[in-house]
Scaffold this motif. Structure first.
Motif: not given
Length: 249
Positions: A176-189
């Motif tokens: 969630t922290f990353a998504a709030q800063r422009g890195i999508s959950p799919a990209k994180v995975d």
């Protein structure tokens, strides 16, 4: 993959304050004349110039700066957070922005939580890296604390490394922290499961030990010279940088 699994397990047994090797230190030589300021490219500040290095780190500033600072740090390390929050601003404003010093951050992975955070931090663009890392340090107690609580209560022995990283990204709130800063959950995975990504980070640990004798975080190397623990924080490192650029009286 077996190497990553074994190392992930070994990292759990590693002390949280130090790495496992000796420390080699030396003295940084002063130049014969003060290092001159170098203007940044038109329309940019040197702090906006960030590139990925062959060693796997991220370097901010003039790539041809005569003084090169390498920091080996851990995203779960409280002392590293202190350096970032208490010293980075002066380092950047006084030295990086003048084009005299470049600052490279190389991860020194201590545990699976650190690995997870590092993989996510490297998931964005090069321009995002240092702001994202600073945000991680600012919020370290929250996300890292959740990660350690999880590992204390749950066994990961039968989990594949990428499953461990994905689980930790969820329980720490880092996804969630990353998504709030422009890195999508799919990209994180995708980043957490990327083949070879963890190997790059583990290779930095090996280089830190073999080439620089790193035994704690943060450890700073100035122009190839490993600095002692007294230079772990800015109050000790600042005078070394001043000497290296010829500012010391």
């Amino acid at each position: 993959m077996k190497r990553i699994a074994k190392t992930t397990a070994a990292l759990l047994a590693c002390t949280m304050a130090t790495a496992c090797n000796g420390e080699a230190t030396g003295t940084v030589e002063a130049p014969t004349a003060p290092v001159e300021t170098v203007a940044a490219p038109d329309g940019q500040a040197w702090s906006d110039v960030v590139t990925k290095t062959e060693a796997g780190g991220y370097v901010m500033g003039n790539p041809d700066a005569p003084v090169k600072l390498i920091e080996y740090g851990s995203l779960t390390c409280g002392a590293c957070a202190r350096f970032e929050l208490a010293g980075a601003e002066e380092l950047v404003q006084q030295y990086v922005e003048t084009g005299r010093v470049s600052w490279e951050f190389r991860n020194f992975i201590r545990d699976p939580i650190d690995m997870t955070a590092a993989l996510i931090a490297r998931c964005g663009t090069t321009e995002q890296y240092f702001p994202f890392q600073r945000a991680l340090f600012q919020n370290q107690q929250d996300w890292a604390g959740k990660g350690y609580q999880y590992l204390q209560s749950n066994s990961t022995a039968n989990m594949a490394p990428e499953e461990v990283f994905k689980t930790l990204a969820e329980v720490t709130g880092l996804k969630t922290f990353a998504a709030q800063r422009g890195i999508s959950p799919a990209k994180v995975d995708a980043c957490l499961a990327e083949p070879g990504a963890a190997d790059v980070l583990l290779a930095m640990n090996e280089t830190a030990n073999s080439d620089y004798g790193v035994n704690s975080t943060p450890t700073h190397i100035v122009n190839g010279v490993t600095q002692p623990s007294s230079a772990a924080q800015w109050e000790g490192l600042g005078p070394v940088i001043a000497t290296a650029v010829g500012d010391a009286s």
